[in-house]
Scaffold this active site. Structure first.
Site, PDB file in Angstrom:
ATOM      1  N   HIS B 111      -4.855  23.302  28.990  1.00 43.93           N
ATOM      2  CA  HIS B 111      -4.797  24.201  27.838  1.00 43.93           C
ATOM      3  C   HIS B 111      -3.438  24.905  27.832  1.00 43.93           C
ATOM      4  CE1 HIS B 111      -5.828  27.843  25.534  1.00 43.93           C
ATOM      5  NE2 HIS B 111      -6.874  27.189  25.078  1.00 43.93           N
ATOM      6  N   ASP B 188      -8.147  26.856  36.541  1.00 39.63           N
ATOM      7  CA  ASP B 188      -8.512  27.394  35.224  1.00 39.63           C
ATOM      8  C   ASP B 188     -10.008  27.122  35.054  1.00 39.63           C
ATOM      9  OD1 ASP B 188      -9.133  27.743  32.567  1.00 39.63           O
ATOM     10  OD2 ASP B 188      -7.478  26.555  31.782  1.00 39.63           O
ATOM     11  N   GLN B 191     -13.607  26.679  31.161  1.00 38.60           N
ATOM     12  CA  GLN B 191     -14.658  25.771  30.687  1.00 38.60           C
ATOM     13  C   GLN B 191     -15.622  25.377  31.791  1.00 38.60           C
ATOM     14  OE1 GLN B 191     -14.981  25.313  27.603  1.00 38.60           O
ATOM     15  NE2 GLN B 191     -12.971  25.849  26.795  1.00 38.60           N
ATOM     16  N   LYS B 214     -16.841  33.261  26.961  1.00 40.58           N
ATOM     17  CA  LYS B 214     -17.339  31.884  26.969  1.00 40.58           C
ATOM     18  C   LYS B 214     -18.629  31.767  27.786  1.00 40.58           C
ATOM     19  CE  LYS B 214     -12.734  29.769  26.525  1.00 40.58           C
ATOM     20  NZ  LYS B 214     -12.547  29.411  25.113  1.00 40.58           N
ATOM     21  N   CYS B 352      -5.554  23.394  21.511  1.00 47.71           N
ATOM     22  CA  CYS B 352      -4.622  24.085  22.416  1.00 47.71           C
ATOM     23  C   CYS B 352      -4.159  23.215  23.570  1.00 47.71           C
ATOM     24  CB  CYS B 352      -5.197  25.391  22.962  1.00 47.71           C
ATOM     25  SG  CYS B 352      -5.480  26.615  21.711  1.00 47.71           S
TER      26      CYS B 352
END
Lengths: 148, 398
Positions: B111, B188, B191, B214, B352
């Protein structure tokens, strides 16, 4: 009658698809003498240049080139088609009426011809930018030229 | 709970953009509301009951987050979200310690928030950025990391689940390789943390970034986990109130220990309290149940979309609840508008991850992403729309 023909939904679709799949004015100019402006979008993939060639206060050619969705491709292609031959005043007026139509304000349909196929864009708020970016870019390009 | 209490285009809302953000359970909204209704006060600022109550709740949230990812509470830094967390590592650690002889490894599937901060570190330090090649399906493999990593590599920053393709990266194996070479692993988790069990000690990652919104929490709150000794070495990239122990007219300053060192200024208190409610909610459902259910939805969606013969799927074999596809002969954004006209919210574009287009060989895609409240009926609605993809201009005429 604002157009030279009756705009039925099926004809409107056909016009949009025709300018999307076989755009008449897409491509970089091969000669010199064109003014260029870039336009792109955060929300959509649209990323293209708009070109115009003027003679005195008259638009003699208009083109566009880049990546664009159906709505931005066909609306910009129709713009190019219709702006050719107009003087700056008439060009600005047509653009203004088109933007009014997209924003669902009162507008003068008599100058919009095929561009009337985008009358329903307001139904899809996320695509308003796609339908107007080529037109806003052209307006800015003509404004810059007039200032010279 | 959950759903926006509206219709979209006069139709019931079908929300398939959970990789972008998620709905909020009532308990989250109530936690935020309770703070403003009953507890408005600043933290670390007063000698009165209200303030003490807020401080206590913030500490409890740190403990809840720590238990959720299996770290210590003092390794949990509150940020505004994943982007803020990754920037904090990039500027607080990368910009301070990297030099022109060092390398940072990323992948093409990252991303923007895990690419652009490192571009800044490159600009500031001269460190080189290299991309670990993905395999033919788009996975990050230990083998390819081994081929790319060198003794110059200082940082490897990768998504645990990529936001377009949805593959789960083998972080534990990757971390082992990185540590052999003396490099740090930045994860990261935007997600991944909301969707699958995350144990930072088992993974042995050095940093982990994720967002509250999220995982059913409020927007504007996120977390940076860092191993405590690393946090102690890091520079705060914001200074001000709430993060210093003392300072004087001569310019001598002493900062507080982490995590408070990185929390300058009044924090997003409603966000922190809402985050706790969200994690408590997720824990009640069970993160393993969520992971298993989403994997089932993913298989169902791929199988049903394939049956239409009208979809090009770019990540049929990835594990997470993300399906990235195009409707045949329909430009991605036009497809998304058509889905909108049927009340279906999907993301279109490059999501993104703008360098991934080199890998996918298409300029844009549509992404449907699921969460625990997504139903098979939601997917059926998507599949039905894909079947009728050729009628995409209906969005403007019906």
């Amino acid at each position: 009658m604002p157009t030279s023909f009756e705009l039925t939904p099926s004809l409107m679709r056909e016009i949009i698809m025709d300018h999307y799949s076989s755009p008449a004015h897409k491509g970089k100019p091969t000669e010199d003498g064109y003014l260029k402006i870039h336009t792109d979008s955060v929300n959509c993939i649209d990323d293209f240049d708009v070109y115009v060639k003027v003679d005195g206060d008259k638009v003699v050619d208009a083109k566009w080139d880049g990546v664009a969705c159906t709505i931005s491709s066909s609306s910009t292609d129709i713009l190019c088609e219709q702006v050719i031959g107009l003087d700056f005043k008439k060009a600005h007026y047509m653009i203004e009426q088109y933007l009014n139509m997209i924003e669902e304000k009162p507008y003068d349909a008599s100058v919009l011809d095929e561009a009337l196929v985008f009358v329903n864009t307001g139904k899809q708020a996320a695509r308003i930018h796609c339908a107007t970016m080529g037109w806003n870019a052209m307006d800015e390009l003509l404004n810059e030229e007039e200032k010279k | 709970m959950f759903r926006n209490h509206i219709q979209m285009q006069g139709k019931p809302l079908i929300w398939l953009d959970n990789a972008s953000t998620t709905f909020k359970p009532d308990c989250v909204r109530e936690a935020v509301d309770f703070y403003y209704t009953n507890e408005t006060s600043n933290s670390h600022r007063g000698d009165y009951d209200l303030c003490a109550a807020v401080d206590k709740k913030i500490n409890e949230t740190r403990e809840t987050v720590a238990a959720f990812i299996n770290c210590k509470p003092n390794e949990v830094v509150f940020t505004s979200g994943t982007t803020n967390s990754l920037n904090l590592v990039a500027f607080g650690y990368g910009a301070k310690y990297l030099t022109k002889d060092d390398e940072i490894l990323l992948t093409e599937a990252e991303h923007a928030s895990n690419v652009l901060p490192w571009y800044k570190v490159h600009e500031m330090t001269g460190a080189t950025i290299k991309f670990i090649p993905l395999d033919e399906e788009g996975r990050l493999t230990p083998e390819n990391l081994r081929k790319t990593i060198t003794n110059k590599t200082k940082i490897v920053s990768v998504a645990m689940v990529t936001n377009v393709l949805g593959y789960i990266a083998p972080i534990k194996e990757l971390a082992k390789i990185c540590h052999e070479f003396g490099a740090l692993v930045v994860c990261d988790g935007a997600q991944s943390v909301p969707h699958l069990r995350t144990d930072v000690q088992d993974l042995d990652c050095d940093f982990l970034a994720f967002s509250g919104h999220k995982l059913c929490g409020p927007t504007g709150i996120g977390v940076l986990y860092g191993k405590f000794p690393l946090l102690c070495k890091m520079e705060p990239f914001m200074t001000g109130g709430g993060m210093n122990a003392k300072f004087d007219l001569c310019g001598d300053v002493a900062y507080l220990e982490p995590p408070l060192r990185f929390e300058a200024g009044t924090q997003n208190i409603e966000g922190i309290l809402g985050l706790k409610a969200a994690i408590d909610y997720i824990n009640k459902l069970g993160i393993d149940n969520i992971e298993a259910y989403e994997a089932e939805l993913k298989r169902y969606a791929v199988s049903e979309l394939e049956k239409t013969g009208n979809a090009i799927i770019y990540n049929a074999h990835s594990e997470a609840g993300i399906v990235t596809f195009n409707i045949k002969d329909v430009f991605a954004q036009d497809a998304a508008t058509f889905l909108n006209s049927r009340g279906i919210a999907c993301r279109s574009g490059q999501h993104c991850a703008k360098i991934l287009i080199n890998f996918l060989k298409t300029v844009a895609t549509v992404r449907a992403s699921f969460y625990f409240y997504t139903t098979k009926e939601d997917i059926d609605a998507l599949v039905d729309a894909v079947k009728h993809g050729k009628e995409f201009l209906d969005a403007y005429f019906i």
